[in-house]
Design an enzyme around this catalytic site. Structure first.
Site, short mmCIF file in Angstrom:
data_model
loop_
_atom_site.label_atom_id
_atom_site.label_comp_id
_atom_site.label_asym_id
_atom_site.label_seq_id
_atom_site.Cartn_x
_atom_site.Cartn_y
_atom_site.Cartn_z
N SER A 16 0.81 -1.22 0.00
CA SER A 16 0.00 0.00 0.00
C SER A 16 0.85 1.27 0.00
O SER A 16 1.91 1.33 0.61
CB SER A 16 -0.90 0.01 1.23
N SER A 30 -0.35 3.94 1.34
CA SER A 30 -0.86 4.77 2.43
C SER A 30 0.19 5.16 3.46
O SER A 30 0.22 6.32 3.87
CB SER A 30 -2.04 4.07 3.11
N LYS A 72 -13.09 -5.33 4.91
CA LYS A 72 -13.99 -4.17 5.01
C LYS A 72 -15.37 -4.53 5.57
O LYS A 72 -16.00 -3.70 6.21
CB LYS A 72 -14.14 -3.50 3.65
N GLU A 82 -23.73 5.96 9.42
CA GLU A 82 -24.91 5.63 8.60
C GLU A 82 -24.54 5.22 7.16
O GLU A 82 -25.05 4.23 6.62
CB GLU A 82 -25.76 6.89 8.53
N ASP A 134 -14.71 5.27 0.79
CA ASP A 134 -14.57 4.83 -0.61
C ASP A 134 -15.62 5.49 -1.49
O ASP A 134 -15.33 5.91 -2.62
CB ASP A 134 -14.72 3.30 -0.70
N GLY A 141 -18.93 -6.46 -6.09
CA GLY A 141 -18.28 -6.67 -4.80
C GLY A 141 -18.35 -5.42 -3.93
O GLY A 141 -19.26 -4.58 -4.09
N GLY A 142 -17.37 -5.29 -3.02
CA GLY A 142 -17.37 -4.19 -2.06
C GLY A 142 -17.22 -2.82 -2.71
O GLY A 142 -17.95 -1.87 -2.37
N LYS A 164 -25.45 -12.25 -8.35
CA LYS A 164 -24.75 -11.34 -7.44
C LYS A 164 -25.12 -9.88 -7.77
O LYS A 164 -25.34 -9.06 -6.86
CB LYS A 164 -23.23 -11.55 -7.56
N TYR A 167 -6.08 1.16 -9.64
CA TYR A 167 -5.08 2.24 -9.73
C TYR A 167 -3.64 1.76 -9.85
O TYR A 167 -2.71 2.56 -9.85
CB TYR A 167 -5.24 3.25 -8.60
P1 NAP Z 1 -14.33 -7.74 -4.56
O1 NAP Z 1 -15.23 -7.49 -3.41
O2 NAP Z 1 -13.51 -8.98 -4.62
O3 NAP Z 1 -15.24 -7.64 -5.89
C1 NAP Z 1 -14.70 -7.81 -7.16
C2 NAP Z 1 -15.81 -7.87 -8.19
O4 NAP Z 1 -15.18 -8.01 -9.46
C3 NAP Z 1 -16.73 -9.10 -8.04
O5 NAP Z 1 -18.01 -8.75 -8.47
C4 NAP Z 1 -16.08 -10.09 -8.98
O6 NAP Z 1 -16.98 -11.06 -9.48
C5 NAP Z 1 -15.68 -9.20 -10.12
N1 NAP Z 1 -14.63 -9.80 -10.92
C6 NAP Z 1 -13.42 -10.25 -10.50
N2 NAP Z 1 -12.73 -10.74 -11.55
C7 NAP Z 1 -13.53 -10.61 -12.64
C8 NAP Z 1 -13.38 -10.93 -14.01
N3 NAP Z 1 -12.27 -11.48 -14.48
N4 NAP Z 1 -14.40 -10.65 -14.84
C9 NAP Z 1 -15.53 -10.09 -14.40
N5 NAP Z 1 -15.73 -9.74 -13.11
C10 NAP Z 1 -14.73 -10.00 -12.25
O7 NAP Z 1 -13.27 -6.55 -4.71
P2 NAP Z 1 -13.52 -5.00 -4.38
O8 NAP Z 1 -13.16 -4.72 -2.98
O9 NAP Z 1 -14.87 -4.64 -4.83
O10 NAP Z 1 -12.42 -4.27 -5.28
C11 NAP Z 1 -12.50 -4.26 -6.68
C12 NAP Z 1 -11.37 -3.41 -7.26
O11 NAP Z 1 -11.61 -2.04 -6.94
C13 NAP Z 1 -10.02 -3.71 -6.63
O12 NAP Z 1 -9.33 -4.68 -7.37
C14 NAP Z 1 -9.29 -2.41 -6.67
O13 NAP Z 1 -8.46 -2.35 -7.81
C15 NAP Z 1 -10.39 -1.37 -6.83
N6 NAP Z 1 -10.42 -0.44 -5.66
C16 NAP Z 1 -9.80 0.76 -5.84
C17 NAP Z 1 -9.80 1.69 -4.82
C18 NAP Z 1 -9.12 3.02 -5.04
O14 NAP Z 1 -8.86 3.75 -4.07
N7 NAP Z 1 -8.87 3.40 -6.28
C19 NAP Z 1 -10.42 1.40 -3.59
C20 NAP Z 1 -11.05 0.15 -3.45
C21 NAP Z 1 -11.04 -0.75 -4.50
P3 NAP Z 1 -17.20 -12.48 -8.74
O15 NAP Z 1 -17.95 -12.19 -7.51
O16 NAP Z 1 -17.93 -13.24 -9.76
O17 NAP Z 1 -15.81 -13.02 -8.47
#
Ligand code: NAP
Length: 459
Positions: A218, A220, A267, A279, A303, A325-326, A351, A409
């Site tokens: 990270s 951070s 998270k 909230e 976020d 996802g998150g 999902k 990023y």
């Molecule tokens: P997560 O909870 O694991 O969710 C990832 C999502 O992407 C799920 O819906 C997953 O589907 C889908 N996915 C993964 N691989 C895929 C593929 N090859 N094709 C299609 N869908 C796919 O992860 P998250 O916490 O949401 O984070 C997602 C991304 O956001 C991170 O990798 C990070 O790069 C980015 N992020 C950036 C910041 C920032 O400050 N810029 C902050 C937070 C997150 P399934 O459920 O089917 O596996």
């Protein structure tokens, strides 16, 4: 070191401050008294004749001109509502928030000649102002001490003890140190943490960090430690990369950790270990920021603000979010707060449906992007994150004029961003989300509003 006391009127700042100053043999200053001396009139008269905005200007000037060292200061009750005042008050200081129950405050200030700020009866006004100001007080304070049941001498004694021995009680410090000894830490951080906690020649008193598994990559720590030094805050930020969030949170309580950035995969799970959840974080279902004050751990989500800030000019647009996802939940919450018409596209339709039904928006398959022809596309999947060099979308999915925001990023120029740039789209890289969410997180932990340009420069 300066000692700053903040809190509502009637919490004992002046009485406690005088005792602390006397026992340390240093001067005491009350910002309200400074303002009265500068204006040549009492505060009720300033409010009556010049109005509250003029009073706040005088307060800003008084705070900006405080001596930088060797003094105890009692700051006016509303001073910390202004983040500029917080930055001045926190520089080279330890900030103690004195708190007392509403009834105690009402009985203590009952006979005061201060003018009403709201025009309401005193007890209603106190309750309302405490409610409104509480978040700002918690953000601006390093330590919270209750003065409701204890005498001013006891509170002052506690502050002096913390100054000499450090804020962490010996019994919890030992178990916290044991945790730190057992986890991998970045080079040099173990000895920094140990000397901070043992008060062995390190002037820093507080600890912050990021927790996730993994999180050692990270950015951070570098960002936060630079910000701490720019703003003169006696804090150290490290990386707690450990697979069990319950153990990290227990150690954070033991060590009085002030702020934690929480990342994948904790998270959601972290929410079960906190005392209060804000909230927005509750609605999103995830916490990425934990702040501790007075032994209470509060959870927030920044976020969604990181997604919202770069899109604020697109209120009401049609948008798709890729992923369920998150990060997608935070993105959907952000877009809906801008009144966008949101469709969630994910490889697993069930999902996407589940997330969409939580937020009352629509869901569809990834292939339907061309039919939807959205104005805004947000990628909330890890696709394109190094070492992956692929994009979920093709050139044919994109249209000139679309806004494409890739939350990934690493690298800043993802395959999707390059493709969108070539297609004539407006592009927003994931570093923008990182910058804005970090700015909001720093605000939660310190009460200081960092200029966007400074974070950008440091990132
Ligand atoms: P997560 O909870 O694991 O969710 C990832 C999502 O992407 C799920 O819906 C997953 O589907 C889908 N996915 C993964 N691989 C895929 C593929 N090859 N094709 C299609 N869908 C796919 O992860 P998250 O916490 O949401 O984070 C997602 C991304 O956001 C991170 O990798 C990070 O790069 C980015 N992020 C950036 C910041 C920032 O400050 N810029 C902050 C937070 C997150 P399934 O459920 O089917 O596996």
């Amino acid at each position: 070191m300066r000692i700053i006391l903040i809190g509502f009127r009637g919490t004992g700042k002046t009485t406690v401050g005088r005792i602390v100053a006397r026992s340390l043999g240093i001067p005491f200053l009350d910002t309200d008294q400074l303002i009265e001396e500068g204006a040549g009139m009492k505060i009720p008269a300033i409010f009556r004749e010049k109005g509250e905005p003029a009073f706040r200007d005088m307060e800003r000037q008084a705070i900006a001109s405080l001596p930088e060292d060797g003094i105890v200061v009692s700051a006016g009750g509303g001073a910390v509502l202004d983040p500029g005042n917080v930055a001045h008050l926190r520089r080279g200081s330890l900030v103690f928030l004195l708190g007392a129950g509403e009834e105690t405050v009402i009985s203590r200030i009952g006979g005061s000649d201060r003018p009403s700020l709201t025009g309401r009866p005193l007890s209603d006004e106190v309750r309302e102002l405490i409610r409104v100001r509480k978040p700002a007080y918690l953000r601006a304070a390093d330590f919270c001490i209750s003065t409701g049941e204890t005498s001013a001498e006891e509170v002052a004694g506690e502050i002096v003890r913390m100054l000499h021995e450090g804020p962490v009680p010996p019994n919890t410090k030992e178990s916290g140190l044991k945790f730190i000894d057992g986890i991998p830490l970045p080079d040099g951080d173990r000895s920094a943490l140990s000397s901070i906690l043992r008060k062995a020649g390190d002037s820093r008193v507080g600890i912050c960090g990021i927790t996730g598994y993994p999180c050692s990559h990270s950015r951070s720590p570098a960002l936060w430690n630079q910000l701490f030094s720019r703003y003169g805050l006696p804090y150290f930020y490290t990386s707690f990369e450990w697979p069990a969030i319950a153990e990290v949170i227990r150690a954070a309580r033991d060590l009085g950790v002030r702020g934690l950035s929480v990342t994948i995969p904790f998270k959601e799970e972290v929410m079960g270990h906190l005392d209060e959840i804000d909230e927005d974080a509750r609605a999103i279902g995830a916490v990425n920021t934990v702040v501790q004050c007075g032994g209470v751990l509060s959870g927030f989500n920044t976020d969604w603000l990181g997604v919202r800030a770069p899109l604020e000019d697109l209120r009401g647009a049609g948008a798709v979010v890729l992923g369920a996802g998150g990060a997608a939940a935070a993105a959907v919450y952000a877009l809906l707060s801008l009144e966008m018409k949101v469709t969630i596209l994910a490889r697993r339709p069930e999902k996407a449906e589940r997330l969409a039904s939580r937020f009352g928006c629509r869901a569809a398959s990834l292939s339907s992007i061309r039919d939807l022809s959205p104005e805004v596309v947000v990628n909330a999947t890890p696709v394109g994150m190094l070492p992956d060099r692929s994009s979920l979308l093709t050139r044919e999915d994109l249209e000139e004029g679309m806004t494409v925001f890739d939350l990934v990023y690493t690298p800043p120029e993802t395959p999707l961003i390059s493709l969108a740039r070539r297609a004539g789209c407006r592009v927003i890289p994931g570093t923008e989300m990182f910058i804005h969410q970090a700015r909001e997180q720093f605000m939660h932990v310190t009460g200081i509003q960092v200029a966007e340009s400074l974070i950008r420069e440091l990132v």
